[in-house]
Structure formats: C-alpha cells, structure tokens
Design an enzyme around this catalytic site. Structure first.
Site, PDB file in Angstrom:
ATOM      1  N   LYS A 231       0.973  -1.131   0.031  1.00 17.89           N
ATOM      2  CA  LYS A 231      -0.011  -0.033  -0.034  1.00 17.89           C
ATOM      3  C   LYS A 231       0.710   1.340   0.101  1.00 17.89           C
ATOM      4  CE  LYS A 231      -4.314  -1.718   1.335  1.00 17.89           C
ATOM      5  NZ  LYS A 231      -5.246  -2.044   2.542  1.00 17.89           N
ATOM      6  N   ARG A 266      -3.485 -10.454   5.182  1.00 18.70           N
ATOM      7  CA  ARG A 266      -3.909 -10.255   3.727  1.00 18.70           C
ATOM      8  C   ARG A 266      -2.848  -9.705   3.052  1.00 18.70           C
ATOM      9  NH1 ARG A 266      -6.151  -6.435   0.250  1.00 18.70           N
ATOM     10  NH2 ARG A 266      -7.646  -7.241  -1.256  1.00 18.70           N
TER      11      ARG A 266
HETATM   12  C1  7PJ Z   1      -8.034  -4.352   1.971  1.00 14.90           C
HETATM   13  C2  7PJ Z   1      -9.191  -5.234   1.579  1.00 14.90           C
HETATM   14  C3  7PJ Z   1      -7.724  -4.533   3.406  1.00 14.90           C
HETATM   15  C4  7PJ Z   1      -9.523  -5.848   3.669  1.00 14.90           C
HETATM   16  C5  7PJ Z   1      -8.443  -4.248  -0.178  1.00 14.90           C
HETATM   17  C6  7PJ Z   1      -5.557  -3.291  -1.627  1.00 14.90           C
HETATM   18  C7  7PJ Z   1      -6.719  -2.482  -1.637  1.00 14.90           C
HETATM   19  N1  7PJ Z   1      -9.880  -6.016   2.387  1.00 14.90           N
HETATM   20  N2  7PJ Z   1      -9.282  -4.966   0.204  1.00 14.90           N
HETATM   21  N3  7PJ Z   1      -8.388  -5.324   4.151  1.00 14.90           N
HETATM   22  N4  7PJ Z   1      -7.620  -3.772   0.897  1.00 14.90           N
HETATM   23  N5  7PJ Z   1     -10.107  -6.798   4.682  1.00 14.90           N
HETATM   24  O1  7PJ Z   1      -5.320  -4.486  -1.628  1.00 14.90           O
HETATM   25  O2  7PJ Z   1      -4.451  -2.622  -1.641  1.00 14.90           O
HETATM   26  O3  7PJ Z   1      -7.017  -3.841   3.911  1.00 14.90           O
HETATM   27  S1  7PJ Z   1      -8.188  -3.621  -1.725  1.00 14.90           S
END
Ligand code: 7PJ
Length: 287
Positions: A231, A266
C-alpha cells in the site's frame, strides 16, 4: 518499540466445512481479478492465470484465497453487478472444483457474495462493512464469517474524510458501531472479523499511528485482520518506492501487526509472509 509476542486466544473460524485455526496467524493471499488493480493490474485477468496464481499461493502456505472483482482504488471506475459476477463466479467455481481452498470474496455486494457462497466461497470480506442495502440481512442469513473493514465514505471520497483527533479511538468506535449493527441484524459474534482498513480514509501518519496501536482494538473482542501489503503508506515511508519495491517494509508492518495479535494477514506476498511467520512461530515465547 520492543514488544513481547501477543498470544492469540484459542479460536476456530468455521468456514463452511473448513476450519481455520486462528490461534496462529493465517495468511490470506490476494487474487485480484480486476483489470485496473493497482499492483497487478490486468496481470491475472485470464482465468487460467488467476487459477495458477491461486495454486501457487496455496503451495506457498496461504490458507485463504481472497478473490476480488471490484477495484477500490480511489478513482477506479465502478463495475456493474454483472461484470463483477462474471469476473468472480467462474473463478470461484474452478477453484472449488480443483483446489477446494477457503475462499473469501472482496466485495460489498450482497448479490455477488451470495452467488459466490452458492459456488463455495465461505468468507465475506467487505471493505464497506456490510453497509450496502441488504448486506446485513444477507450476512445474517448465510451465517458465514464476515470481515468488517473500517472505511469512511466511498473510495472516491474517503481521502477527504481522513480527519481524526485520535485515529485509533475513532476507528475503534466506528468499528464497534458496525459490529453492533451486524450483531443486531443477526450476524453471530463468532463470525465477525475486524480490519482497521489501512489506506482507506487514512493518510500516512494516521496509518503509522494505527499500526502502532493495533493492540487497542482487542477490546472489540474479534479476531483482527491486517491488509497493508504494497500500500501507499509503505511507498511513502520509503520516500516514494514503487509498488514492487514495498515488500520489506510490508513485512515489517505485518510483523508489528502479528506482535500485537493480528490473526489474519492479507497479502500479495505469500511466501515471504509465511516465512516471516515461520520464524515467529518457533520463538520460545510463542508457546
Ligand atoms: C483491503 C481489503 C484491506 C480487507 C483491499 C488493496 C486494496 N480487504 N481489500 N483489508 N484492501 N479486509 O489490496 O490494496 O486492507 S483492496
């Protein structure tokens, strides 16, 4: 900051027939099927490529595959329901048929999640924390785990809403409202996972404060998920590093999260994250 490893409570997440042991941190591998995803945009668009990428992440030690068909980048073009279904559902079907992993779906749409659940997905990962019409009711009806992520507004407006007196306290309070709403709608507490939402209505100093204070969210009594992989905050900390130059800072962030009791990481970078966790798991204090 020197910190003892936070021991995770004994907790099992029931994902359909699969059981995830949350007494050790688990890795969720990101599988984007959006043409405009910022870090692997278009790369895995092809069905077969997406499948092989999932296969590889599972081999590297991911225990959840997070399938996302809607880009939540600040200025992404919105996708239609049909488009999102077309991206996500055939892939879920193939994954279930050939690999049968735990699949989460990164969507805010109750229609998309219910179709994915019918195809075998078992975790609803919602960056809008079940705020779309019908989402709370659908989550209660399906009775599967849901991730409630903190955000303000919509991806297009969220950066203007990044004003906090105490970012952690406000994220805590706003998440507690979403938990209460979900609970009131009939979502069971043991199915709720929370996520502080790095990059969503938070600037870099706010993200770093939150990263330092993740432990304060334990009073919400839900397992925590952390998504900071690749990010912008990492790029900014490194003085403008490109997306593919953010791995090491991302691992440091994930480590800080795990030390504070995060249960699910994640990430795009499964192997590196799994290896970092392998070391932590063998620390004497981890037992
Ligand atoms: C996240 C997400 C996060 C959860 C995205 C990216 C943007 N779901 N979906 N947490 N970020 N739970 O992957 O940079 O931080 S999309």
């Amino acid at each position: 900051m020197i910190m003892k490893l936070h021991a995770l409570p004994k907790r099992v997440l029931q994902c359909g027939k699969h059981r995830l042991d949350l007494s050790h941190p688990q890795v969720m591998g990101i599988l984007n099927v959006t043409p405009d995803s910022f870090s692997d945009g278009g790369q895995y668009r092809g069905h077969e490529q997406a499948f092989s990428h999932a296969e590889r992440m599972l081999a590297e030690g991911a225990s959840i595959i997070d399938v996302g068909g809607e880009s939540t980048r600040p200025h992404a073009t919105p996708v239609s329901l049909q488009e999102e279904l077309d991206r996500v559902i055939p892939l879920v079907e193939t994954l279930v048929q050939r690999l049968d992993p735990v699949i989460s779906i990164d969507t805010s749409s109750p229609e998309v999640f219910s179709a994915a659940a019918a195809a075998g997905a078992t975790i609803w990962n919602d960056v809008r924390a079940l705020s779309r019409p019908g989402a709370l009711e659908m989550a209660a009806m399906l009775s599967l785990p849901v991730v409630l992520m903190h955000m303000r507004g919509e991806p297009a407006t969220m950066n203007d809403l990044a004003h906090y007196h105490d970012v952690t306290l406000e994220v805590h309070t706003e998440l507690s409202f979403r938990i209460e709403e979900a609970f009131a709608a009939g979502v069971r507490m043991e199915n709720i996972i929370i996520d502080m939402g790095f990059g969503f209505a938070k600037d870099t100093p706010q993200s770093l404060t939150l990263l330092d204070e993740i432990w304060k969210l334990h009073t919400l009594e839900c397992p925590l998920m952390l998504g900071i992989s690749r990010k912008r905050v990492l790029g900014e900390v490194l003085g403008g590093a490109a997306v593919d130059e953010r791995l090491y800072a991302g691992l440091a962030a994930a480590l800080l999260g795990v030390q504070q009791g995060v249960s699910i990481i994640r990430t795009h970078d499964v192997r590196a994250t799994v290896e970092m966790l392998a070391l932590l798991r063998q620390m004497p204090q981890a037992h």
